[in-house]
Design a protein around this motif. Structure first.
Motif, PDB file in Angstrom:
ATOM      1  N   ILE A 151     153.633 148.763  -6.379  1.00 46.98           N
ATOM      2  CA  ILE A 151     152.663 149.843  -6.250  1.00 46.98           C
ATOM      3  C   ILE A 151     151.239 149.294  -6.337  1.00 46.98           C
ATOM      4  CG2 ILE A 151     152.558 150.475  -8.705  1.00 46.98           C
ATOM      5  CD1 ILE A 151     152.859 153.121  -6.056  1.00 46.98           C
ATOM      6  N   TYR A 152     151.081 148.186  -7.070  1.00 48.56           N
ATOM      7  CA  TYR A 152     149.745 147.630  -7.307  1.00 48.56           C
ATOM      8  C   TYR A 152     149.196 146.843  -6.122  1.00 48.56           C
ATOM      9  CZ  TYR A 152     151.208 149.027 -11.927  1.00 48.56           C
ATOM     10  OH  TYR A 152     151.673 149.756 -12.993  1.00 48.56           O
ATOM     11  N   GLN A 190     143.912 148.484 -10.272  1.00 46.63           N
ATOM     12  CA  GLN A 190     143.006 148.991 -11.318  1.00 46.63           C
ATOM     13  C   GLN A 190     143.687 150.014 -12.223  1.00 46.63           C
ATOM     14  OE1 GLN A 190     139.425 150.542  -9.524  1.00 46.63           O
ATOM     15  NE2 GLN A 190     138.898 148.588  -8.591  1.00 46.63           N
ATOM     16  N   LEU A 191     144.815 150.552 -11.779  1.00 45.14           N
ATOM     17  CA  LEU A 191     145.530 151.564 -12.556  1.00 45.14           C
ATOM     18  C   LEU A 191     146.775 150.999 -13.229  1.00 45.14           C
ATOM     19  CD1 LEU A 191     145.204 154.545 -10.047  1.00 45.14           C
ATOM     20  CD2 LEU A 191     143.675 153.901 -11.919  1.00 45.14           C
ATOM     21  N   ARG A 192     146.910 149.695 -13.211  1.00 44.28           N
ATOM     22  CA  ARG A 192     148.070 149.055 -13.853  1.00 44.28           C
ATOM     23  C   ARG A 192     148.162 149.513 -15.309  1.00 44.28           C
ATOM     24  NH1 ARG A 192     151.383 144.588 -12.894  1.00 44.28           N
ATOM     25  NH2 ARG A 192     150.200 144.009 -11.027  1.00 44.28           N
ATOM     26  N   GLY A 193     149.381 149.848 -15.742  1.00 44.19           N
ATOM     27  CA  GLY A 193     149.605 150.288 -17.113  1.00 44.19           C
ATOM     28  C   GLY A 193     149.455 151.794 -17.305  1.00 44.19           C
ATOM     29  N   ARG A 234     154.462 153.383 -16.293  1.00 44.40           N
ATOM     30  CA  ARG A 234     153.460 152.363 -16.668  1.00 44.40           C
ATOM     31  C   ARG A 234     153.838 150.979 -16.144  1.00 44.40           C
ATOM     32  NH1 ARG A 234     149.798 154.059 -20.671  1.00 44.40           N
ATOM     33  NH2 ARG A 234     150.429 155.861 -21.905  1.00 44.40           N
ATOM     34  N   ASP A 235     155.119 150.776 -15.896  1.00 42.79           N
ATOM     35  CA  ASP A 235     155.611 149.487 -15.400  1.00 42.79           C
ATOM     36  C   ASP A 235     155.424 149.347 -13.882  1.00 42.79           C
ATOM     37  OD1 ASP A 235     157.498 151.294 -14.471  1.00 42.79           O
ATOM     38  OD2 ASP A 235     159.201 150.329 -15.456  1.00 42.79           O
ATOM     39  N   GLY A 236     154.897 150.393 -13.236  1.00 42.22           N
ATOM     40  CA  GLY A 236     154.669 150.341 -11.795  1.00 42.22           C
ATOM     41  C   GLY A 236     155.877 150.730 -10.964  1.00 42.22           C
ATOM     42  N   LYS A 237     156.970 151.094 -11.611  1.00 45.42           N
ATOM     43  CA  LYS A 237     158.180 151.474 -10.877  1.00 45.42           C
ATOM     44  C   LYS A 237     158.186 152.975 -10.623  1.00 45.42           C
ATOM     45  CE  LYS A 237     161.010 147.645 -12.177  1.00 45.42           C
ATOM     46  NZ  LYS A 237     161.294 146.953 -13.368  1.00 45.42           N
ATOM     47  N   VAL A 238     158.631 153.350  -9.419  1.00 45.83           N
ATOM     48  CA  VAL A 238     158.739 154.769  -9.089  1.00 45.83           C
ATOM     49  C   VAL A 238     159.876 155.347  -9.924  1.00 45.83           C
ATOM     50  CG1 VAL A 238     159.089 156.474  -7.276  1.00 45.83           C
ATOM     51  CG2 VAL A 238     157.858 154.356  -6.756  1.00 45.83           C
TER      52      VAL A 238
END
Length: 161
Positions: free
Chosen positions: A4-5, A21-24, A134-138
């Protein structure tokens, strides 16, 4: 592998917003429209944004005109409508396609990671929602008729994780 990042969607003002920029953060990504029967969901999206933003939730709205021509305006008109009628304070992005050959790469990724009913990759209507942890996983895809208030428990669980 794409995450996603890796995406940098354009905001309504055409400026790129690297999702790095939105990681986490927990992300609620929604394709929206101003003249749809589901448009009042903007109220719920704004309420969720106000309730959980300080804890790490980002609501990201992507206007789309692919369903019944229900988002005919330009970025300025869409922004003014959302602010005036729903007090929207979360980011509105540039109008995109979510299906077909011109589908935005972010939505191609989301559809692949979280297929719809019976494995369908297509978005069936406005206000389809994707929740990303938060881990970036859908984490999950929600149907257009699922009101934002109905996913609060999932949002709280992801914020606590």
């Amino acid at each position: 592998m794409t995450t996603i990042y890796d995406f940098q969607p354009r905001l309504a003002n055409e400026q790129a917003l690297p999702l790095e920029q939105l990681r986490g953060k927990v992300l609620l990504i929604v394709n929206t429209a101003s003249k749809c029967g589901f448009t009042p969901q903007y109220n719920g999206l704004e309420a969720i944004h106000r309730q959980f933003h300080a804890r790490g939730l980002e609501v990201l709205a992507f206007p789309c005109n692919q369903f019944g021509g229900q988002e005919p305006g330009n970025a300025e008109e869409i922004g003014a409508f959302c602010e005036k009628n729903y007090g929207v304070s979360f980011p509105l992005f540039a109008k995109i396609d979510v299906n077909g050959d011109q589908a935005d790469p972010l939505f191609q990724y989301l559809k692949k990671e979280a297929p719809g009913l019976l494995g369908s990759k297509a978005i069936k209507w406005n206000f389809t929602k994707f929740l990303v942890g938060r881990d970036g996983k859908v984490f999950k895809r929600y149907a257009p008729q699922t009101r934002p208030e109905e996913i609060v428990a999932d949002i709280e669980a992801l914020l606590a994780a």
